[in-house]
Design a protein around this motif. Structure first.
Motif, mmCIF file in Angstrom:
data_model
loop_
_atom_site.group_PDB
_atom_site.id
_atom_site.type_symbol
_atom_site.label_atom_id
_atom_site.label_comp_id
_atom_site.label_asym_id
_atom_site.label_seq_id
_atom_site.Cartn_x
_atom_site.Cartn_y
_atom_site.Cartn_z
ATOM 1 N N SER A 6 0.671 -1.201 -0.137
ATOM 2 C CA SER A 6 0.039 0.121 -0.168
ATOM 3 C C SER A 6 0.974 1.179 0.042
ATOM 4 O O SER A 6 1.881 1.457 0.758
ATOM 5 C CB SER A 6 -0.961 -0.071 1.374
ATOM 6 N N ILE A 7 0.347 2.255 -0.691
ATOM 7 C CA ILE A 7 1.206 3.465 -0.985
ATOM 8 C C ILE A 7 0.199 4.539 -0.641
ATOM 9 O O ILE A 7 -0.690 4.926 -1.331
ATOM 10 C CB ILE A 7 1.850 3.711 -2.160
ATOM 11 N N SER A 8 -0.158 4.980 0.752
ATOM 12 C CA SER A 8 -1.184 5.619 1.319
ATOM 13 C C SER A 8 -0.910 6.169 2.636
ATOM 14 O O SER A 8 -0.115 5.636 3.425
ATOM 15 C CB SER A 8 -2.576 5.006 0.939
ATOM 16 N N ASN A 9 -1.491 7.324 2.647
ATOM 17 C CA ASN A 9 -1.400 7.765 4.212
ATOM 18 C C ASN A 9 -2.889 7.764 4.713
ATOM 19 O O ASN A 9 -3.276 8.371 5.898
ATOM 20 C CB ASN A 9 -0.874 9.172 4.425
ATOM 21 N N TYR A 16 -9.262 -1.074 6.912
ATOM 22 C CA TYR A 16 -9.996 -2.220 6.102
ATOM 23 C C TYR A 16 -9.016 -3.377 5.541
ATOM 24 O O TYR A 16 -9.321 -4.414 5.693
ATOM 25 C CB TYR A 16 -10.270 -1.422 4.684
ATOM 26 N N MET A 17 -7.838 -2.831 5.364
ATOM 27 C CA MET A 17 -6.739 -4.065 4.969
ATOM 28 C C MET A 17 -6.496 -4.943 6.011
ATOM 29 O O MET A 17 -6.380 -6.096 5.639
ATOM 30 C CB MET A 17 -5.537 -3.421 4.400
ATOM 31 N N SER A 18 -6.362 -4.481 7.292
ATOM 32 C CA SER A 18 -6.065 -5.386 8.334
ATOM 33 C C SER A 18 -7.164 -6.318 8.488
ATOM 34 O O SER A 18 -7.043 -7.862 8.734
ATOM 35 C CB SER A 18 -5.746 -4.680 9.541
ATOM 36 N N GLU A 19 -8.637 -5.750 8.441
ATOM 37 C CA GLU A 19 -9.819 -6.747 8.585
ATOM 38 C C GLU A 19 -9.672 -7.651 7.535
ATOM 39 O O GLU A 19 -9.902 -8.916 7.611
ATOM 40 C CB GLU A 19 -10.894 -5.660 8.426
ATOM 41 N N PHE A 20 -9.436 -7.114 6.115
ATOM 42 C CA PHE A 20 -9.452 -8.228 4.987
ATOM 43 C C PHE A 20 -8.355 -9.434 5.190
ATOM 44 O O PHE A 20 -8.802 -10.474 4.996
ATOM 45 C CB PHE A 20 -8.905 -7.353 3.817
ATOM 46 N N TYR A 27 -4.439 -13.626 1.360
ATOM 47 C CA TYR A 27 -3.797 -12.556 1.057
ATOM 48 C C TYR A 27 -2.901 -12.100 2.224
ATOM 49 O O TYR A 27 -3.172 -12.452 3.444
ATOM 50 C CB TYR A 27 -4.770 -11.363 1.130
ATOM 51 N N LYS A 28 -1.764 -11.225 1.873
ATOM 52 C CA LYS A 28 -0.718 -10.909 2.940
ATOM 53 C C LYS A 28 -0.377 -9.407 2.701
ATOM 54 O O LYS A 28 0.204 -9.288 1.527
ATOM 55 C CB LYS A 28 0.121 -11.763 3.071
ATOM 56 N N MET A 29 -0.446 -8.612 3.754
ATOM 57 C CA MET A 29 0.186 -7.131 3.514
ATOM 58 C C MET A 29 1.608 -7.208 3.809
ATOM 59 O O MET A 29 1.902 -7.841 4.924
ATOM 60 C CB MET A 29 -0.282 -6.131 4.519
ATOM 61 N N ALA A 108 -16.395 -1.714 -1.525
ATOM 62 C CA ALA A 108 -15.796 -1.468 -2.806
ATOM 63 C C ALA A 108 -14.270 -1.849 -2.914
ATOM 64 O O ALA A 108 -13.978 -2.262 -3.634
ATOM 65 C CB ALA A 108 -15.958 0.044 -2.917
ATOM 66 N N LEU A 109 -13.810 -1.732 -1.785
ATOM 67 C CA LEU A 109 -12.218 -1.962 -1.697
ATOM 68 C C LEU A 109 -12.221 -3.671 -1.806
ATOM 69 O O LEU A 109 -11.381 -4.119 -2.492
ATOM 70 C CB LEU A 109 -11.647 -1.428 -0.412
ATOM 71 N N PHE A 110 -13.025 -4.316 -1.137
ATOM 72 C CA PHE A 110 -12.978 -5.554 -1.064
ATOM 73 C C PHE A 110 -13.172 -6.236 -2.543
ATOM 74 O O PHE A 110 -12.578 -7.256 -3.078
ATOM 75 C CB PHE A 110 -13.742 -6.149 0.005
ATOM 76 N N GLU A 111 -14.096 -5.516 -3.234
ATOM 77 C CA GLU A 111 -14.515 -6.113 -4.541
ATOM 78 C C GLU A 111 -13.085 -5.671 -5.593
ATOM 79 O O GLU A 111 -12.917 -6.593 -6.382
ATOM 80 C CB GLU A 111 -15.600 -5.184 -5.154
ATOM 81 N N SER A 112 -12.420 -4.408 -5.348
ATOM 82 C CA SER A 112 -11.170 -4.536 -6.309
ATOM 83 C C SER A 112 -10.296 -5.393 -5.915
ATOM 84 O O SER A 112 -9.759 -5.901 -6.963
ATOM 85 C CB SER A 112 -10.584 -3.132 -5.641
#
Length: 235
Positions: A6-9, A16-20, A27-29, A108-112
């Motif tokens: 992820s490139i974001s602040n 959301y990503m931690s939950e996903f 999947y792994k961050m 929407a994010l999870f759909e992506s």
């Protein structure tokens, strides 16, 4: 394992990503940064399959050559996040897998991410083309379109190569499933690479390409299938 960088602040994105990833063990961050240029070393290390890119914190000129042309962004599925419709337009034209407008929902994010997963699975599919003298093994996701040329079929690839094969377009139509759709007597096209459809002049344009590919009324039913694939991201 599908790795994500992820490139974001955006703290909401982090949540959301931690939950996903907690609920989706496939999947792994692998990393996070707030600066595009500082992320290059991490991208080289982790080589993520998915990159989440917050376009609102980046100063990117989509009309010029830039970091988005690096091999890391060309090999990964890139999802753009933005509140600017112009940036969204150019991101899709640049070849992003998906773009979500802010404020986006968790659904929407999870759909992506699901769209990316489907594309990664398709990317791993191999099309074998053999003759008595040699054989080719192509990732189907590398195919932009196929064009009939007399007794040959020219397979046009993302890297600009054209592979001539002595066979019929019908042969490949039977072998290639979605997202490949026949749109004209001489063309089968990869729906995942479509950027523009002009119904008045009956042509299609692909991401990163300038040529106009015609479609015909005889295949309007197939065009409806193609547009449903694009709308549902069923590829």
């Amino acid at each position: 394992m599908i790795t994500i960088y992820s490139i974001s602040n955006d703290s909401k994105l982090d949540g959301y990503m931690s939950e996903f990833c907690l609920n989706s063990p496939d999947y792994k961050m692998v990393g996070k940064s707030m600066d595009l240029h500082c992320s290059l070393a991490s991208l080289m290390t982790y080589d993520p399959r998915i990159i989440l890119l917050d376009l609102d914190i980046l100063d990117i000129d989509f009309q010029e050559e830039n970091i988005l042309n690096s091999k890391f962004f060309k090999s990964a599925c890139v999802v753009g996040l933005t509140s600017d419709y112009k940036k969204a337009f150019y991101a899709l034209k640049k070849g992003f897998t998906d773009v979500r407008m802010k404020p986006y929902s968790r659904e929407a994010l999870f759909e992506s991410l699901s769209i990316c997963r489907n594309q990664i699975i398709k990317k791993d599919r191999i099309l074998t083309i053999s003759s008595p003298k040699e054989a080719y093994y192509l990732n189907v996701s590398d195919i932009l379109y196929l064009k009939a040329d007399n007794n040959n079929v020219d397979i046009h690839l993302k890297d600009g190569r054209i592979l001539p094969v002595f066979n019929s377009l019908k042969h490949f139509e039977n072998r290639l499933s979605a997202p490949f759709v026949r749109i004209q007597k001489s063309y089968i096209i990869n729906a995942s690479q479509i950027f523009r459809i002009n119904h008045c002049k009956q042509f299609i344009m692909l991401k990163r390409r300038k040529e106009r590919i015609p479609f015909s009324e005889k295949y309007l039913n197939n065009m409806e299938v193609l547009e449903r694939l694009i709308g549902n991201r069923s590829f």
